[in-house]
Design a protein around this motif. Structure first.
Motif, PDB file in Angstrom:
ATOM      1  N   GLU A  89     -13.403   2.221  46.912  1.00  0.00           N
ATOM      2  CA  GLU A  89     -13.110   1.051  46.079  1.00  0.00           C
ATOM      3  C   GLU A  89     -12.641  -0.079  47.000  1.00  0.00           C
ATOM      4  O   GLU A  89     -13.051  -1.222  46.872  1.00  0.00           O
ATOM      5  N   ILE A  90     -11.772   0.303  47.927  1.00  0.00           N
ATOM      6  CA  ILE A  90     -11.380  -0.628  48.986  1.00  0.00           C
ATOM      7  C   ILE A  90     -11.984  -0.073  50.265  1.00  0.00           C
ATOM      8  O   ILE A  90     -11.670   1.036  50.682  1.00  0.00           O
ATOM      9  N   CYS A  91     -12.874  -0.816  50.831  1.00  0.00           N
ATOM     10  CA  CYS A  91     -13.619  -0.324  51.978  1.00  0.00           C
ATOM     11  C   CYS A  91     -13.679  -1.414  53.032  1.00  0.00           C
ATOM     12  O   CYS A  91     -13.688  -2.602  52.711  1.00  0.00           O
ATOM     13  N   GLY A  92     -13.711  -1.025  54.257  1.00  0.00           N
ATOM     14  CA  GLY A  92     -13.710  -2.013  55.334  1.00  0.00           C
ATOM     15  C   GLY A  92     -12.353  -2.025  55.995  1.00  0.00           C
ATOM     16  O   GLY A  92     -11.317  -1.984  55.338  1.00  0.00           O
ATOM     17  N   SER A  93     -12.404  -2.091  57.307  1.00  0.00           N
ATOM     18  CA  SER A  93     -11.195  -1.938  58.095  1.00  0.00           C
ATOM     19  C   SER A  93     -10.132  -2.975  57.745  1.00  0.00           C
ATOM     20  O   SER A  93      -8.968  -2.639  57.504  1.00  0.00           O
ATOM     21  N   SER A  94     -10.516  -4.234  57.676  1.00  0.00           N
ATOM     22  CA  SER A  94      -9.526  -5.290  57.414  1.00  0.00           C
ATOM     23  C   SER A  94      -8.995  -5.189  55.993  1.00  0.00           C
ATOM     24  O   SER A  94      -7.793  -5.316  55.766  1.00  0.00           O
ATOM     25  N   ALA A  95      -9.893  -4.965  55.053  1.00  0.00           N
ATOM     26  CA  ALA A  95      -9.474  -4.892  53.658  1.00  0.00           C
ATOM     27  C   ALA A  95      -8.474  -3.766  53.460  1.00  0.00           C
ATOM     28  O   ALA A  95      -7.450  -3.929  52.780  1.00  0.00           O
ATOM     29  N   ARG A  96      -8.757  -2.630  54.094  1.00  0.00           N
ATOM     30  CA  ARG A  96      -7.837  -1.498  53.962  1.00  0.00           C
ATOM     31  C   ARG A  96      -6.492  -1.829  54.574  1.00  0.00           C
ATOM     32  O   ARG A  96      -5.442  -1.472  54.055  1.00  0.00           O
TER      33      ARG A  96
END
Lengths: 502, 352
Positions: free
Chosen positions: A178-185
């Motif tokens: 649902e939350i994916c991606g290094s920065s987003a996480r």
């Protein structure tokens, strides 16, 4: 006898899925184990099992040779009727198996390894474990066995009570992409920690600086790790936060300290990620010129931002999005860009050579930049970069310095993440229709040809779903971070400056 | 340096820059740019930090706009700006603004002296790369390469043991550039060093007898590549293909904050490739890489100011090319012999 049966039960449940070779191996191991057990049985079984064993025990004691022939058969028949059938089948597949078994060096070696064990009194205990273990390892790719952690957590079961609800929610969002991606996480984690810190109260007799990290933050981090291995940016942020907490003056009033922490977290997010992204996008979009054809792979928020910014500036260019299964992240990126009014071409992974033919620049996002200049990014990136480099098309990586890592990797094997293999299965298969016939009549199910859905039942088939790969530094022409454009060789310098010097 | 003070508009930075370069043949472009800026600073009464910075920025922009190939001089102006920013904006120095300014103005010459001394240091480092029996390939009229080779020749004379030969790549056109290489060649021949001159088309032919290459640079860019006279890139490629070491000789003030990703990314207009039919030049505007607003401005200025000499700009001997770092074995600077990857580290040190 009755006491050994339960030991053998669990393996028997799973055993249909064993490969012939494994069956063979196991049959041999069991045979040896049985022999050993018979020899050891007498001393061991004198105590607990009085009902079934006494005769056997006496037999064994008096005439060992006879027992070697009779007792194994007995055991085989009584405990493992279905297994015995399988074993026979397996033996039939290889004619002269018994003889070959002894002759084959491989089997001989396993045999010799187990020989000394046989004498040990603990052997009977180890005996059922061996098959269980081979069963488990069966579907894990041996080369990557160090990457298999416990399966991703999707339930609240067994979670430490200290875990804050915000972190709990985040954990499940992360584990379900649902939350994916290094920065987003990383941002989401820091925001959740902010909430968690606000609700923290220091227990009496200790100080916030000493207690918060080890007793309150650690369970949160552990929980997040159990949902999905944390990314490099999260690691850097956690390291920064821990350092920040330790540096708090113990005499600071608690609320003040917590407010201070939250404020610093906000600043961190703003300075290291939000503003940084804008700076990188502004700098990277200068690489997009009129008439450029930008090739990207999968999805990167920062690449997307760069492309949108270049588009907003009025540059006339075209975008090719290469994408691959199982996450198909590029689809979302292509849609976003398309809605923004860009000319987008969406190409499957197999179309890289074709896509690269037209590209003038390759823009890539990063999971992490390693200290030897290698790029760790979504699996498939290395192939894209390689094709581009072969045609002398510049490969540009956009990456915040918070993703720079002190680690070094020469291959994609050592540092990686294994995602659930089920994700690789084609989603088009109507899954509910499959189990229904299987339940109703097993024969029908067996008659049906096996599909990838049944990969667990197919011998010799392992699925490996890696998340990342490592792109060699020579394929990366430029890294754009908030400090400017760098050659990949300067990554460690900036890492020291940005992540360790703060 | 003592000029009548006036508003910035009175002071012509471009003229000053050109005059400085003409006055002193040994002066490099970045140093001339710095000197011109210092003169500009001395000529204008700026009383606050931001005013000074603004002035320097304005002068720099003027200079960059009017000089067709601004890569080399921008190394100097960037360095100077960074120096100003780091020295003027530090709170402790704020009170001493006037002091710093006068210091700067007075010591302009010192900087030039140091830059020239750097050349000697480089020659000292570089001459150890030349051994007995070597055949050195070089091109262009780089002063620093000239001094390196002269220095090697002299040291060989002293010891009487080192003998090397030089293959000098010269451009066929008679230009000012060639005079420089002529001076270098004459100086070497005077020192008993045999020099052969070849056209750039013959580099591949004689690369097998070359043991190493030394080239100068107009600018050393961030990734360790160099911007240098047209033809350097192909020498680099040939040297790489033949497995010969390819050394760049450059002062570290030529390190420039520019990161070209390919030949067309240098930020300057070069009409090297000019498609023509019998009707004249074909301009395909769609495919031509049009760069940012500033660069279009450059093109316009050039068009208006130097329309008469337009042909000269597009001539290959004034043009530059970019040699990527993977072709370069080492960069010999006054602070040591660097790998191309170290350039970025040096720049990061200066800028952060």
């Amino acid at each position: 006898m009755s006491e050994t049966t339960p030991d053998h039960d669990p393996p028997r449940v799973n055993e249909q899925k064993l490969t012939p070779a494994e069956l063979k191996k196991r049959a041999k191991a069991e045979k040896q184990a049985r022999r050993a057990a018979q020899k050891d049985q007498k001393p061991e079984e004198e105590g607990p099992p009085p009902a079934a064993e006494p005769a056997n025990g006496i037999n064994g004691e008096s005439k060992t040779p006879q027992k070697n022939s009779s007792a194994p058969q007995q055991q085989q028949q009584q405990q493992q009727k279905p297994k015995a059938e399988k074993q026979q089948k397996a033996q039939q597949q290889k004619p002269g198996k018994q003889g070959a078994q002894e002759a084959e060096p491989h089997h001989k070696r396993t045999g010799s390894q187990q020989m000394p064990l046989r004498r040990r009194p603990s052997q009977s205990g180890a005996q059922p474990k061996a098959p269980v273990k081979t069963k488990k390892d069966n579907k894990q790719v041996e080369l990557f066995s160090h990457l298999y952690t416990q399966p991703r957590r999707h339930t609240i079961e067994g979670v430490s009570k200290d875990v804050h609800p915000a972190v709990l929610a985040l954990g499940f969002q992360i584990s379900s992409y649902e939350i994916c991606g290094s920065s987003a996480r990383c941002v989401a984690m820091l925001l959740a920690f902010k909430e968690a810190i606000q609700e923290y109260t220091t227990p009496v007799g200790t100080s916030l600086a000493r207690h918060l990290t080890s007793h309150y933050l650690s369970p949160q981090i552990d929980f997040l790790k159990s949902c999905r291995p944390i990314s490099e940016s999260m690691g850097n942020a956690i390291r920064w936060l821990k350092k920040l907490i330790v540096e708090i003056d113990p005499s600071t009033p608690e609320q003040e300290a917590k407010d201070e922490l939250c404020e610093r977290i906000d600043t961190f997010i703003r300075e290291r990620i939000t503003v940084t992204d804008q700076a990188i996008a502004a700098s990277a979009c200068q690489q997009i010129k009129n008439g450029s054809v930008v090739l990207t792979y999968a999805k990167s928020s920062i690449v997307e931002k760069t492309i949108l910014e270049a588009h907003a500036k009025g540059t006339q260019f075209r975008v090719i999005v290469v994408d691959s299964r199982p996450l198909l992240e590029g689809k979302r990126q292509a849609t976003t860009l398309m809605h923004a009014g860009l000319e987008v071409e969406y190409v499957p992974f197999s179309g890289i050579p074709h896509a690269v033919k037209h590209a003038t620049v390759v823009l890539l996002g990063a999971h992490s930049m390693l200290s030897n200049g290698c790029l760790q990014s979504r699996i498939g990136t290395a192939a894209v970069a390689m094709h581009a480099t072969k045609r002398d098309i510049p490969v540009i990586v956009c990456c915040e310095s918070v993703k720079f890592s002190g680690k070094v990797a020469l291959d994609s094997i050592v540092l990686n993440e294994v995602a659930p293999a089920e994700e690789l299965l084609l989603p088009s298969k109507p899954t509910p229709s499959r189990p229904a016939p299987k339940d109703s009549s097993e024969d029908e199910a067996e008659a049906k040809p096996k599909t990838l859905e049944d990969w667990k039942d197919i011998p010799h088939l392992q699925l490996l779903n890696l998340m990342y790969d490592v792109t060699p530094a020579e394929y990366v022409r430029m890294v754009i971070c908030e400090y400017g454009s760098l050659p990949p060789s300067s990554v460690p310098v900036v890492h020291r400056l940005a992540n360790e010097g703060m | 340096m003592a000029r009548s003070s006036g508003t910035p508009s009175d002071f012509n930075i471009v003229q000053t820059y050109r005059r400085l370069l003409a006055e002193d043949e040994e002066l490099t472009m970045p140093v001339a740019a710095i000197e011109a800026l210092i003169e500009g600073l001395a000529n204008t009464p700026a009383s606050t930090v931001s005013e000074t910075l603004d002035l320097v920025q304005k002068l720099t922009a003027q200079l960059k706009q009017r000089i067709p190939n601004s890569i080399s001089l921008s190394a100097g102006t960037d360095l100077f700006q960074q120096y100003l920013i780091s020295n003027l904006q530090r709170p402790s120095d704020r009170g001493d603004f006037d002091q710093i300014r006068t210091h700067l103005v007075q010591n302009g010459k010192l900087f030039v002296e140091r830059a020239k001394a750097a050349r000697e240091t480089i020659a000292g480092f570089g001459r150890h790369f030349i051994r007995d029996g070597d055949v050195v390939l070089t091109n262009g009229g780089s002063r620093v390469v000239g001094s390196l080779l002269r220095s090697a020749a002299e040291s060989s004379n002293n010891r009487g043991s080192i003998r090397f030969k030089v293959i000098y790549v010269i451009s066929p056109n008679k230009t000012a550039e060639e005079d420089e290489s002529t001076a270098n060649i004459a100086a070497l021949r005077e020192r008993d060093i045999p020099v052969a001159t070849i056209p750039s088309t013959a580099v591949a032919y004689c690369i097998d007898q070359v043991t190493q290459c030394f080239v100068g640079a107009e600018g050393v860019v961030e990734n360790g590549g160099i911007v240098s006279r047209m033809g350097t890139y192909q020498i680099g490629m040939l040297a790489k293909a033949a497995g010969r070491p390819f050394y760049v000789v450059s002062e570290s003030h030529k390190f420039v904050r520019l990161y070209p990703i390919n030949q067309h990314d240098l930020g300057i207009e070069q009409d090297v490739v000019d498609f023509k039919t019998s009707k004249g030049s074909v301009k395909d505007d769609g495919a031509a890489d049009v760069r940012g607003g500033d660069d279009e401005g450059v093109a316009d200025v050039e068009g208006t100011e130097r329309s008469g000499t337009k042909g000269a700009i597009s001539a290959p001997h004034e043009a530059v090319d970019y040699t990527p770092p993977h072709l370069i074995s080492g960069i010999i600077t006054e602070s040591g012999v660097l790998l191309p990857s170290a350039v970025s580290e040096e720049l990061i040190k200066i800028w952060f």
